[in-house]
Write a protein that holds these residues in place. Structure first.
Motif, PDB file in Angstrom:
ATOM      1  N   VAL A  75       3.228   8.468  -5.834  1.00 41.39           N
ATOM      2  CA  VAL A  75       4.660   8.202  -5.706  1.00 41.39           C
ATOM      3  C   VAL A  75       5.460   8.346  -6.919  1.00 41.39           C
ATOM      4  O   VAL A  75       6.376   8.748  -7.056  1.00 41.39           O
ATOM      5  CB  VAL A  75       4.670   6.614  -5.455  1.00 41.39           C
ATOM      6  CG1 VAL A  75       5.783   6.029  -5.493  1.00 41.39           C
ATOM      7  CG2 VAL A  75       3.828   6.416  -3.886  1.00 41.39           C
ATOM      8  N   GLN A  76       4.672   8.078  -8.275  1.00 45.51           N
ATOM      9  CA  GLN A  76       5.391   8.307  -9.382  1.00 45.51           C
ATOM     10  C   GLN A  76       5.599   9.908  -9.632  1.00 45.51           C
ATOM     11  O   GLN A  76       6.651  10.182 -10.156  1.00 45.51           O
ATOM     12  CB  GLN A  76       4.378   7.749 -10.627  1.00 45.51           C
ATOM     13  CG  GLN A  76       5.125   8.146 -12.007  1.00 45.51           C
ATOM     14  CD  GLN A  76       6.348   7.302 -12.073  1.00 45.51           C
ATOM     15  OE1 GLN A  76       6.958   6.362 -11.350  1.00 45.51           O
ATOM     16  NE2 GLN A  76       7.292   7.699 -13.086  1.00 45.51           N
TER      17      GLN A  76
ATOM     18  N   TYR B  80       6.222  11.904  -7.179  1.00 44.80           N
ATOM     19  CA  TYR B  80       7.404  12.228  -6.397  1.00 44.80           C
ATOM     20  C   TYR B  80       8.868  11.685  -7.083  1.00 44.80           C
ATOM     21  O   TYR B  80       9.736  12.479  -7.085  1.00 44.80           O
ATOM     22  CB  TYR B  80       7.262  11.484  -4.894  1.00 44.80           C
ATOM     23  CG  TYR B  80       8.531  11.801  -4.069  1.00 44.80           C
ATOM     24  CD1 TYR B  80       8.842  12.813  -3.275  1.00 44.80           C
ATOM     25  CD2 TYR B  80       9.307  10.516  -3.912  1.00 44.80           C
ATOM     26  CE1 TYR B  80       9.852  12.936  -2.673  1.00 44.80           C
ATOM     27  CE2 TYR B  80      10.695  10.608  -3.027  1.00 44.80           C
ATOM     28  CZ  TYR B  80      10.676  11.613  -2.378  1.00 44.80           C
ATOM     29  OH  TYR B  80      11.870  12.161  -1.597  1.00 44.80           O
ATOM     30  N   ARG B  81       8.742  10.567  -7.581  1.00 41.17           N
ATOM     31  CA  ARG B  81       9.870  10.264  -8.310  1.00 41.17           C
ATOM     32  C   ARG B  81      10.257  11.000  -9.439  1.00 41.17           C
ATOM     33  O   ARG B  81      11.524  11.169  -9.780  1.00 41.17           O
ATOM     34  CB  ARG B  81       9.630   8.704  -8.717  1.00 41.17           C
ATOM     35  CG  ARG B  81       9.509   7.645  -7.662  1.00 41.17           C
ATOM     36  CD  ARG B  81       9.135   6.343  -8.326  1.00 41.17           C
ATOM     37  NE  ARG B  81      10.239   5.899  -8.764  1.00 41.17           N
ATOM     38  CZ  ARG B  81      10.131   4.826  -9.887  1.00 41.17           C
ATOM     39  NH1 ARG B  81       8.906   4.166  -9.921  1.00 41.17           N
ATOM     40  NH2 ARG B  81      11.104   4.344 -10.361  1.00 41.17           N
ATOM     41  N   VAL B  82       9.296  11.423 -10.256  1.00 42.52           N
ATOM     42  CA  VAL B  82       9.657  12.396 -11.438  1.00 42.52           C
ATOM     43  C   VAL B  82      10.024  13.799 -10.795  1.00 42.52           C
ATOM     44  O   VAL B  82      10.899  14.316 -11.177  1.00 42.52           O
ATOM     45  CB  VAL B  82       8.407  12.538 -12.250  1.00 42.52           C
ATOM     46  CG1 VAL B  82       8.385  13.621 -13.217  1.00 42.52           C
ATOM     47  CG2 VAL B  82       8.094  11.229 -12.822  1.00 42.52           C
ATOM     48  N   TRP B  83       9.782  14.205  -9.778  1.00 43.77           N
ATOM     49  CA  TRP B  83      10.086  15.490  -9.266  1.00 43.77           C
ATOM     50  C   TRP B  83      11.346  15.432  -8.568  1.00 43.77           C
ATOM     51  O   TRP B  83      12.204  16.383  -9.154  1.00 43.77           O
ATOM     52  CB  TRP B  83       9.205  15.851  -7.953  1.00 43.77           C
ATOM     53  CG  TRP B  83       9.638  16.860  -7.033  1.00 43.77           C
ATOM     54  CD1 TRP B  83       9.753  18.343  -7.457  1.00 43.77           C
ATOM     55  CD2 TRP B  83      10.446  16.960  -5.882  1.00 43.77           C
ATOM     56  NE1 TRP B  83      10.025  18.837  -6.437  1.00 43.77           N
ATOM     57  CE2 TRP B  83      10.639  18.203  -5.450  1.00 43.77           C
ATOM     58  CE3 TRP B  83      10.563  15.922  -5.169  1.00 43.77           C
ATOM     59  CZ2 TRP B  83      11.345  18.503  -4.372  1.00 43.77           C
ATOM     60  CZ3 TRP B  83      11.185  16.148  -3.814  1.00 43.77           C
ATOM     61  CH2 TRP B  83      11.445  17.455  -3.475  1.00 43.77           C
ATOM     62  N   LYS B  84      11.923  14.417  -8.162  1.00 41.98           N
ATOM     63  CA  LYS B  84      13.385  14.107  -7.761  1.00 41.98           C
ATOM     64  C   LYS B  84      14.021  13.992  -8.779  1.00 41.98           C
ATOM     65  O   LYS B  84      15.509  14.488  -8.599  1.00 41.98           O
ATOM     66  CB  LYS B  84      13.420  12.728  -6.978  1.00 41.98           C
ATOM     67  CG  LYS B  84      12.818  12.559  -5.753  1.00 41.98           C
ATOM     68  CD  LYS B  84      13.555  13.640  -4.732  1.00 41.98           C
ATOM     69  CE  LYS B  84      14.461  13.035  -3.941  1.00 41.98           C
ATOM     70  NZ  LYS B  84      15.363  13.885  -2.924  1.00 41.98           N
ATOM     71  N   ARG B  85      13.695  13.565  -9.961  1.00 45.19           N
ATOM     72  CA  ARG B  85      14.434  13.652 -11.241  1.00 45.19           C
ATOM     73  C   ARG B  85      14.415  15.140 -12.139  1.00 45.19           C
ATOM     74  O   ARG B  85      15.027  15.169 -13.150  1.00 45.19           O
ATOM     75  CB  ARG B  85      14.095  12.533 -12.215  1.00 45.19           C
ATOM     76  CG  ARG B  85      14.416  11.334 -11.698  1.00 45.19           C
ATOM     77  CD  ARG B  85      14.247  10.046 -12.754  1.00 45.19           C
ATOM     78  NE  ARG B  85      12.868  10.422 -13.551  1.00 45.19           N
ATOM     79  CZ  ARG B  85      11.828   9.476 -13.255  1.00 45.19           C
ATOM     80  NH1 ARG B  85      12.012   8.507 -12.448  1.00 45.19           N
ATOM     81  NH2 ARG B  85      10.561   9.657 -14.045  1.00 45.19           N
TER      82      ARG B  85
ATOM     83  N   TRP C 225       6.440  16.740 -12.916  1.00 46.08           N
ATOM     84  CA  TRP C 225       5.702  15.902 -12.151  1.00 46.08           C
ATOM     85  C   TRP C 225       4.422  16.644 -11.853  1.00 46.08           C
ATOM     86  O   TRP C 225       3.632  15.415 -11.559  1.00 46.08           O
ATOM     87  CB  TRP C 225       6.464  16.135 -10.697  1.00 46.08           C
ATOM     88  CG  TRP C 225       6.630  17.613 -10.179  1.00 46.08           C
ATOM     89  CD1 TRP C 225       7.431  18.265 -10.281  1.00 46.08           C
ATOM     90  CD2 TRP C 225       5.523  18.113  -9.396  1.00 46.08           C
ATOM     91  NE1 TRP C 225       7.219  19.668  -9.834  1.00 46.08           N
ATOM     92  CE2 TRP C 225       6.202  19.537  -9.037  1.00 46.08           C
ATOM     93  CE3 TRP C 225       4.429  17.936  -8.788  1.00 46.08           C
ATOM     94  CZ2 TRP C 225       5.532  20.542  -8.425  1.00 46.08           C
ATOM     95  CZ3 TRP C 225       3.772  18.957  -8.045  1.00 46.08           C
ATOM     96  CH2 TRP C 225       4.362  20.300  -8.090  1.00 46.08           C
TER      97      TRP C 225
ATOM     98  N   TRP D  34       1.683  14.053 -13.302  1.00 46.00           N
ATOM     99  CA  TRP D  34       1.615  12.489 -12.603  1.00 46.00           C
ATOM    100  C   TRP D  34       0.539  12.967 -11.238  1.00 46.00           C
ATOM    101  O   TRP D  34      -0.184  12.436 -10.665  1.00 46.00           O
ATOM    102  CB  TRP D  34       2.664  12.012 -11.949  1.00 46.00           C
ATOM    103  CG  TRP D  34       3.550  11.180 -13.145  1.00 46.00           C
ATOM    104  CD1 TRP D  34       4.212  11.808 -13.995  1.00 46.00           C
ATOM    105  CD2 TRP D  34       3.020   9.879 -13.600  1.00 46.00           C
ATOM    106  NE1 TRP D  34       4.336  10.692 -15.065  1.00 46.00           N
ATOM    107  CE2 TRP D  34       3.644   9.683 -14.821  1.00 46.00           C
ATOM    108  CE3 TRP D  34       1.710   9.193 -13.255  1.00 46.00           C
ATOM    109  CZ2 TRP D  34       3.450   8.440 -15.193  1.00 46.00           C
ATOM    110  CZ3 TRP D  34       1.691   7.756 -13.757  1.00 46.00           C
ATOM    111  CH2 TRP D  34       2.534   7.495 -14.762  1.00 46.00           C
ATOM    112  N   GLN D  35       0.888  14.254 -10.449  1.00 46.12           N
ATOM    113  CA  GLN D  35       0.157  14.766  -9.596  1.00 46.12           C
ATOM    114  C   GLN D  35      -1.363  14.702 -10.090  1.00 46.12           C
ATOM    115  O   GLN D  35      -2.181  14.532  -8.906  1.00 46.12           O
ATOM    116  CB  GLN D  35       0.533  15.895  -8.836  1.00 46.12           C
ATOM    117  CG  GLN D  35      -0.141  16.265  -7.484  1.00 46.12           C
ATOM    118  CD  GLN D  35       0.483  17.706  -7.158  1.00 46.12           C
ATOM    119  OE1 GLN D  35       0.885  18.637  -7.748  1.00 46.12           O
ATOM    120  NE2 GLN D  35       0.225  17.762  -5.918  1.00 46.12           N
TER     121      GLN D  35
END
Length: 97
Positions: free
Chosen positions: A63-64, A66-71, A75, A78-79
């Motif tokens: 989930v983190q 995904y949130r970092v990817w959106k910013r 990412w 975290w993956q």
């Protein structure tokens, strides 16, 4: 701008955050395992908690990611943390027997 397929990610803060997250999840799972081995009764239920903790930690890391990817951040760090926790979760499935 760095393309996602490039391997030139250099974000020490993101790596440190992901590493601390993994260490914290593994420590919580280890404490739960020590408690499970100390209690002794109902072993399956207690040791299955380690698997659940690692599963939730892996989902949280993804989930983190995904949130970092959106910013538009780094990412993949975290993956990788999420997949590492999932691998530990699969290894911990043997504890529940």
């Amino acid at each position: 701008m760095t393309n996602d397929v490039e391997k030139r990610w250099n974000d020490p803060a993101a790596f440190r955050g992901a590493a601390l997250y993994v260490v914290a999840v593994v420590l919580v799972a280890a404490v739960w395992l020590v408690v499970a081995l100390t209690v002794g009764s109902g072993g399956f239920t207690w040791t299955f908690g380690v698997t659940v903790i690692l599963l939730c930690g892996g989902i949280g890391a993804l989930v983190q990611a995904y949130r970092v990817w959106k910013r538009a951040g780094t990412w993949p760090i975290w993956q990788g943390a999420g997949w590492f926790l999932f691998a530990l979760m699969l290894a911990s499935l043997g504890l529940a027997t």
